[in-house]
Design an enzyme around this catalytic site. Structure first.
Site, short mmCIF file in Angstrom:
data_model
loop_
_atom_site.label_atom_id
_atom_site.label_comp_id
_atom_site.label_asym_id
_atom_site.label_seq_id
_atom_site.Cartn_x
_atom_site.Cartn_y
_atom_site.Cartn_z
N GLU A 112 23.27 65.20 -29.78
CA GLU A 112 23.90 63.99 -29.16
C GLU A 112 24.62 64.22 -27.78
OE1 GLU A 112 24.53 65.45 -32.26
OE2 GLU A 112 26.60 65.50 -32.59
N ASN A 113 24.31 65.65 -27.22
CA ASN A 113 24.76 66.04 -26.08
C ASN A 113 23.66 65.53 -25.09
OD1 ASN A 113 23.28 68.26 -27.43
ND2 ASN A 113 23.48 69.37 -25.65
#
Lengths: 231, 215, 231, 215
Positions: D45-46
């Site tokens: 999710e980064n």
């Protein structure tokens, strides 16, 4: 990965009368030409089409108008199209005009799981009629809702087999947001490259949004207004 | 001629370092008049910041158009982006100035420029977003219509593009600025008198003290 | 174009006690190291800092904690930081925990002129307490508000003099959204290139969002968790 | 050993062509167990879709980490993007599957996995977004805590990550699925009896008819 189509027939075959289709492009630039042609040939009716423009009389989405396949159009600007006017005045065609930025944001919101957002665009105009108004920090905004279509048709420049896409210049326009806003998104592209060939830092649309890929073999890329320094 | 006066005055609104959106039609003509020593980035809402001049015949690219669907070029330092990003830029107040055409302007700073009832519905395009989003809104238009009726009104009769959104109006007769205290005449075009402006304006406006002195 | 800074002093000088600063990066990756150091050296106090994480005890935003410059932190994950815990339990530090996707979207919304939007994230949890709830198509959502800071600090890989930015790999993370969400955005970069050198199709952040650019001469790029195949 | 059983069962949830988010901690270990003939893209999710294996020592890049802040690589076909795009992908339902760790699960499909009151507040990171956004949520955890108390409860006692969000729970004792009609035991781990599951589960659950036959 099974996303690659050798013909558009099977993909278009799934589309039924009454479907909602979101279509990329701005004017005639970056429009999914092959998908529009295939949809015209299939002849499916009563479509709701969401797209910034509706082509011109004999190109782009104008072909679907000509073929009387569109029941409702959601767009920001349809001024290039005489057929449009005629069908609208006849009552054959339902029209929802949406400010261009609101349309782009409604599609992005739909694709991003955001059911609604507030914007100042349209406050105090016809666009605001019947919409929820709310004040934030002393300014009035209206609520606009996310949009998602049954299908999304987009056009990109390059794709890999996973559907990672790169667009070219202003042919990008609505395509990346439209890509996210379809339950099934079909991308037509000019060039297919091998997996790993696209620099991951330069990909505009990650392949997660793309269900099907078609490599078109002929792009007309018609110019609406040819303007040159010497013209 | 009167158009040229409007454009020449409008280009003075553009300052070095600005990002500017020029509306379709007459405002687009301003692009060519920006002095070469100003570093200005023109935005096109279809996804280009840094519009260059029209292309030579052999540079024409169907993948590179402006919001008026005209073929253009991109200047050094330009960037391409998608429509959501383009309007994030506009709506979020990152564009310093928008210069737009007008059909009617009211004394409260309302603008009508997208639709004439009974005529073909074309759509508002990006105009409603621009008037709410850009930091400064300048409208350029003829002061009266072809029947000699004032387009600068107490209230707009045409459907609005935005309410209380205009900062500056430039016509072939005069320049007005808008603020909390209303509409103020701040400049006269060459050879125009205050009386001429008054007789051609339906709207109520005050006259700037600096103008009275000059006049 | 006057955006280029030869030192950070003048830019940091504008920042006053009590300012709200939005900071890019994820963990210690892609953080604006030089800006954080300059802010630490300037010693300005009572800051509200909005950032996904708060660094670690001796690096990144942890340096501002150590120096007791942060009054309030808005973040999604602060688990790497013992100083944080201590100041929070002392009551020295106010904390607003925001789900990571909601934080990213609140910053994007703030930068895009959207004062509020609805999301399902956090519904039925502590995060939803006191927030407006609304149903769309039978599902419940909560309203979340856009965020804008007085200043935004970001880190990019390459910049041209207009502030067009390219990020590298996952060091992109929050930086592009943070770039849009500052009244004044300062970008520190590894490399400055000439105007026209960046391909306009590959620019991640258009220069319109950037007010100041600083070319850092030393990047520590500390790794929080070194994991290798042979480790 | 029990962890290995959980992971081996969890990896079966992953199908060819899926885009999958593996939570921090135990779920991350699943990455190495995905059969090589499956074409799976792992999301971090980064801002990475297409996580590759951990790097060799000379490949380590501080600009390339996963959501657990570990150094990783990117596989062929990977893409990088910003955090807003990453969660647009998650929140918009474009991620097929998320496999997450749990502290407590309720019979209604509630998940608690981010906070223990009185202990250090770490934050929820992306967990609340994932449970609302991914198409399918699988939780993996030990069935009981170190005091022998059931972590599969009538109601969660810890602060929730999401309400009624879990589709499947995999523990060291059993596999459950969640639907409108409640929580259903669908599989037993190797050597575990229904009685054992019942005595270690506070939650009410039904037993799948197919399981009764096998048992």
């Amino acid at each position: 990965m099974g996303k690659l189509l050798s013909s558009l027939d099977s993909a278009i075959q799934q589309i039924e009368d009454g479907a909602t289709i979101v279509v990329g492009g701005f004017g005639l630039s970056g429009i999914p030409e092959n998908l529009i042609h295939a949809l015209r040939d299939k002849g499916v009716k009563d479509l709701t089409v969401i797209s910034n423009n509706c082509g011109v009389d004999d190109a782009g989405l104008g072909l679907l108008l000509e073929n009387r396949q569109i029941k409702k159009m959601i767009a920001s600007y349809v001024g290039e199209n005489k057929l449009f006017e005629q069908q609208f005045l006849n009552g054959e065609l339902e029209v929802e005009l949406v400010p261009q930025g609101t349309l782009a944001e409604r599609l992005r919101a739909g694709g991003a799981g955001i059911p609604a957002f507030y914007t100042a665009t349209g406050v105090g105009t016809e666009v605001a009629e019947g919409k929820e108004h709310k004040e934030f920090d002393g300014r009035t905004y209206i609520m606009e809702k996310g949009l998602v279509g049954d299908f999304a048709f987009i056009k990109a420049w390059k794709s890999d087999p996973f559907g990672n896409l790169i667009y070219r210049k202003t042919a990008r326009n609505f395509n990346p947001v439209v890509a996210t806003a379809g339950k099934i998104t079909i991308a037509e592209v000019e060039e297919l490259v091998n997996i790993g060939e696209l620099d991951p830092d330069e990909i505009h649309t990650p392949g997660v949004y793309i269900q099907k890929i078609f490599v078109g073999n002929h792009y007309q890329k018609r110019i609406e207004k040819l303007t040159t320094t010497n013209a | 001629m009167s158009r040229q006066q409007i454009l020449e005055r409008a280009v003075k609104e553009i300052q070095d370092g600005m990002c500017v959106n020029l509306g379709i039609g007459m405002p687009t003509l301003i692009a060519n008049m920006i002095p070469g020593d100003l570093n200005v980035m023109l935005q096109s809402e279809n996804g280009l910041l840094g519009i260059g001049p029209y292309p030579n015949k052999d540079e024409v690219d169907p993948d590179l158009i402006n919001a008026g669907k005209e073929t253009v070029t991109a200047k050094a330092g330009a960037s391409f982006f998608d429509s959501a990003e383009s309007f994030a830029m506009i709506r979020g107040g990152h564009i310093d100035l928008a210069i737009l055409g007008g059909m009617e302007v009211s004394e409260k700073g309302d603008l009508a420029n997208w639709m004439i009832p009974g005529k073909m519905v074309k759509g508002m395009g990006g105009a409603m977003d621009l008037v709410q989003g850009a930091k400064r809104i300048v409208v350029i238009m003829d002061h009266v219509n072809k029947h000699g009726e004032s387009k600068v009104k107490k209230s707009c009769t045409l459907p609005l593009t935005g309410k209380n959104v205009i900062h500056c109006l430039i016509t072939d007769l005069a320049v007005f600025q808008f603020s909390e205290s209303g509409m103020e005449l701040i400049e006269l075009q060459n050879g125009v008198t205050i009386e001429q402006v008054k007789s051609n304006t339906e709207a109520d406006f005050t006259v700037s003290s600096s103008l009275e002195i000059k006049g």
